[in-house]
Design an enzyme around this catalytic site. Structure first.
Site, mmCIF file in Angstrom:
data_model
loop_
_atom_site.group_PDB
_atom_site.id
_atom_site.type_symbol
_atom_site.label_atom_id
_atom_site.label_comp_id
_atom_site.label_asym_id
_atom_site.label_seq_id
_atom_site.Cartn_x
_atom_site.Cartn_y
_atom_site.Cartn_z
ATOM 1 N N LYS A 208 0.836 -1.201 0.000
ATOM 2 C CA LYS A 208 0.000 0.000 0.000
ATOM 3 C C LYS A 208 0.874 1.255 0.000
ATOM 4 O O LYS A 208 0.658 2.176 -0.787
ATOM 5 C CB LYS A 208 -0.938 -0.021 1.207
ATOM 6 C CG LYS A 208 -1.948 1.114 1.214
ATOM 7 C CD LYS A 208 -2.946 0.936 2.344
ATOM 8 C CE LYS A 208 -3.958 2.068 2.370
ATOM 9 N NZ LYS A 208 -4.945 1.902 3.450
ATOM 10 N N GLU A 214 10.094 -5.171 4.557
ATOM 11 C CA GLU A 214 10.247 -6.546 4.073
ATOM 12 C C GLU A 214 9.956 -6.628 2.576
ATOM 13 O O GLU A 214 10.715 -7.240 1.815
ATOM 14 C CB GLU A 214 9.305 -7.490 4.832
ATOM 15 C CG GLU A 214 9.577 -7.605 6.321
ATOM 16 C CD GLU A 214 8.792 -6.607 7.155
ATOM 17 O OE1 GLU A 214 8.609 -6.848 8.355
ATOM 18 O OE2 GLU A 214 8.368 -5.562 6.603
ATOM 19 N N GLY A 268 -5.085 -2.806 4.511
ATOM 20 C CA GLY A 268 -4.288 -3.894 3.946
ATOM 21 C C GLY A 268 -4.892 -5.266 4.151
ATOM 22 O O GLY A 268 -4.917 -6.095 3.237
ATOM 23 N N ARG A 269 -5.426 -5.532 5.343
ATOM 24 C CA ARG A 269 -5.972 -6.857 5.639
ATOM 25 C C ARG A 269 -7.340 -7.076 4.991
ATOM 26 O O ARG A 269 -7.879 -8.178 5.040
ATOM 27 C CB ARG A 269 -6.035 -7.078 7.148
ATOM 28 C CG ARG A 269 -6.836 -6.030 7.909
ATOM 29 C CD ARG A 269 -6.530 -6.100 9.400
ATOM 30 N NE ARG A 269 -7.141 -5.024 10.166
ATOM 31 C CZ ARG A 269 -6.625 -3.811 10.307
ATOM 32 N NH1 ARG A 269 -5.502 -3.492 9.672
ATOM 33 N NH2 ARG A 269 -7.216 -2.908 11.057
ATOM 34 N N GLU A 354 -5.483 -7.935 14.279
ATOM 35 C CA GLU A 354 -4.957 -6.616 13.924
ATOM 36 C C GLU A 354 -6.069 -5.573 13.960
ATOM 37 O O GLU A 354 -5.826 -4.406 14.238
ATOM 38 C CB GLU A 354 -4.301 -6.655 12.539
ATOM 39 C CG GLU A 354 -3.456 -5.414 12.245
ATOM 40 C CD GLU A 354 -2.568 -5.573 11.032
ATOM 41 O OE1 GLU A 354 -1.376 -5.853 11.195
ATOM 42 O OE2 GLU A 354 -3.072 -5.418 9.898
ATOM 43 N N HIS A 385 -6.040 -34.905 15.593
ATOM 44 C CA HIS A 385 -4.906 -35.738 16.007
ATOM 45 C C HIS A 385 -3.787 -34.908 16.630
ATOM 46 O O HIS A 385 -2.667 -35.402 16.775
ATOM 47 C CB HIS A 385 -4.393 -36.543 14.812
ATOM 48 C CG HIS A 385 -5.385 -37.533 14.301
ATOM 49 N ND1 HIS A 385 -5.437 -38.837 14.753
ATOM 50 C CD2 HIS A 385 -6.400 -37.402 13.416
ATOM 51 C CE1 HIS A 385 -6.425 -39.473 14.137
ATOM 52 N NE2 HIS A 385 -7.022 -38.623 13.328
ATOM 53 N N LYS A 496 8.522 -1.485 14.370
ATOM 54 C CA LYS A 496 9.247 -0.933 13.217
ATOM 55 C C LYS A 496 10.282 0.104 13.669
ATOM 56 O O LYS A 496 11.403 0.150 13.151
ATOM 57 C CB LYS A 496 8.256 -0.280 12.244
ATOM 58 C CG LYS A 496 7.365 -1.249 11.495
ATOM 59 C CD LYS A 496 6.429 -0.482 10.553
ATOM 60 C CE LYS A 496 5.504 -1.413 9.795
ATOM 61 N NZ LYS A 496 4.586 -0.660 8.901
#
Length: 527
Positions: A208, A214, A268-269, A354, A385, A496
């Site tokens: 965005k 990253e 963003g999400r 978030e 399991h 950050k």
């Protein structure tokens, strides 16, 4: 203070819910079924392609009525109207929240005097045009080859949404190969580069801000690798950008026709519906991608218009509030009985935690009540399991969403019968237990473990879009109930900032301005 800032715990309806909770909290779910043989019909919702069974919960019809009273007292209807109208409900950033507009059937939604639907359709058409060329092979790389591989470079919502949808809709995918680079782990990145050819690969950079450390680190490393094989002018042939920062994308080397914008009113999400979902569009084609949007819009309309007592996202939100704030159950498991939905719980982790993992109300006051539960899960029957031991006999009670499909994609009824029988069995066993049958405490199960079952006709783009929309609108509803701002994420900023300081320590070797633990760790790393 915002006019609609209402502490839910101070409302009359909350007090009534608290008294009601005190009255019924010790009643086992089994007893509710024993006293009302029509309970399952009363506490379930049938909708196109969906059956939502919420009868296996520590509630009765009065609970639902009191939920509705609370929602009316805090005026959820008004909040929903503002949400869909493009009002600036993201108060801390003074932004609208309009991911729902990305799948709307409306012709006009005005934000700051501009019809955003026109902007959305323009970008959609540009993406569809490029997507079709990549799929049919008419788009060629710098050596004249067809594109065979797509690499999505992003992190958080720029990765989790596209990756989840592409995995979930494997049966609708075309011949192209897809790779996702998210973490800034160089070993993983170079492992992918070793298995692709630059002349047949399209790289999709999703950021965005076009400033995420990253993503930009990974994209720059990939661009440098790409330039070992060709020249700068070919970057624009093989790199696509999805961003709200067009200038930064151009500075990186992308051409205008390969930059697909999205807007500050898309979180963003929540961005897989925007140009951030271009990898999805390429993977399943524009027609299937439109079906995904249509499915989400269908559930948006249900959420917007249905009475609260028969509204799937609203009831789902109220149940989470009930367990989080009254029973004090602090986590929530999501168990899809489809291996193709293996990334769905991870996707929901970000979407929920978030959004609603907040410590202050809308006006900035610190909260004295809990908000978002911890979201986790895995696919059934694998999960049975592993951690289902804790779910059945652990001291922590974890409400669960079971998600399953009536039809298999390949028509293997035997396997599907076994799969769904397991899902139904787990929800029943968790509720009923066997405390009266077993004389061996090691083998006893107390039961009374709540769960919701979402049974869907089949897994396709439309139903997946609807399923995602349920959870998006559930999260919005919880934010309104808890009186918090669900659409900012300042919680990621401190890490950050400290990262920048630590990077300076590593680059300079000067490490003494840290706590003793961090100093020792840096010494060990740098030695």
């Amino acid at each position: 203070m915002p006019k609609d800032s209402i502490n839910p715990t101070k409302t009359y309806s909350w007090k009534k819910l608290q008294n009601h909770f005190n009255d019924i909290k010790e009643i086992p779910i089994n007893n509710f079924f024993a006293s009302d043989h029509n309970r399952a019909k009363k506490l379930s919702i049938s909708l196109k392609n969906f059956f939502f069974d919420f009868s296996k919960h520590n509630i009765n019809e009065e609970t639902i009525s009191l939920f509705v009273d609370l929602l009316n007292e805090i005026d959820l209807k008004k909040s929903i109207k503002s949400y869909f109208a493009g009002d600036k409900i993201n108060l801390s950033e003074n932004r609208a929240v309009l991911h729902t507009a990305l799948r709307t059937k409306k012709k006009e939604i005005i934000v700051d005097g501009n019809n955003v639907v026109s902007d959305i359709k323009k970008v959609e058409n540009q993406i569809n045009s490029l997507t079709k060329k990549i799929i049919n092979g008419s788009y060629r790389g710098f050596r004249g080859d067809k594109i065979t591989d797509i690499v999505n470079i992003g992190i958080g919502g720029s990765d989790l949404g596209p990756a989840m949808v592409i995995d979930s809709l494997k049966h609708y995918r075309n011949h192209l190969n897809f790779h996702f680079i998210n973490n800034v782990d160089g070993d993983y990145l170079h492992g992918i580069l070793e298995n692709i050819r630059p002349e047949t690969t399209m790289f999709v950079i999703v950021s965005k801000s076009f400033n995420t450390v990253e993503t930009l680190t990974n994209a720059t490393t990939i661009r440098n690798w790409f330039l070992q094989f060709t020249s700068n002018e070919n970057i624009s042939k093989h790199f696509i950008g999805s961003t709200s920062n067009v200038k930064k994308a151009k500075d990186f080397g992308l051409s205008d026709e390969k930059i697909f914008p999205f807007w500050d009113w898309v979180g963003g999400r929540f961005s897989l519906w925007s140009s951030a979902g271009i990898s999805i569009n390429i993977a399943i084609g524009p027609e299937n991608y439109q079906n995904l949007l249509d499915g989400a819009n269908y559930m948006d309309e249900h959420f917007k218009n249905e009475d609260f007592s028969k509204n799937i996202p609203v009831i789902a939100a109220c149940l989470t509030m009930w367990y989080n704030n009254f029973f004090d159950y602090r986590s929530h498991a999501v168990i899809p009985y489809s291996e193709y939905l293996k990334n769905f719980p991870r996707f929901l982790q970000q979407l929920s935690m978030e959004s609603n993992g907040k410590q202050t109300d809308k006006s900035g006051k610190f909260l004295n009540y809990s908000t978002a539960p911890i979201i986790w899960g895995d696919t059934g029957t694998n999960a049975q399991h592993s951690f289902f031991q804790l779910l059945h006999q652990g001291k922590k009670v974890v409400p669960i969403d079971f998600i399953g499909f009536k039809e298999s994609k390949k028509g293997d009824k035997k396997h599907q019968d076994i799969l769904i029988a397991n899902m139904f069995a787990q929800s029943k066993a968790l509720m009923t237990g066997n405390i009266n049958e077993s004389k061996n405490n090691h083998k006893s199960f107390s039961g009374n473990r709540p769960s919701t079952t979402i049974l869907i006709d089949n897994l396709n783009p439309f139903t997946l879009g609807s399923l995602i929309s349920i959870y998006e609108n559930k999260i919005f509803t919880l934010g309104v109930i808890w009186n918090i701002l669900s659409f900012d994420q300042f919680g990621v900023e401190l890490g950050k900032k400290v990262y920048s300081e630590i990077m300076k320590n590593i680059e300079s070797g000067r490490i003494d301005d840290n706590d003793s633990s961090t100093i020792l760790l840096l010494k060990k790393y740098l030695s």
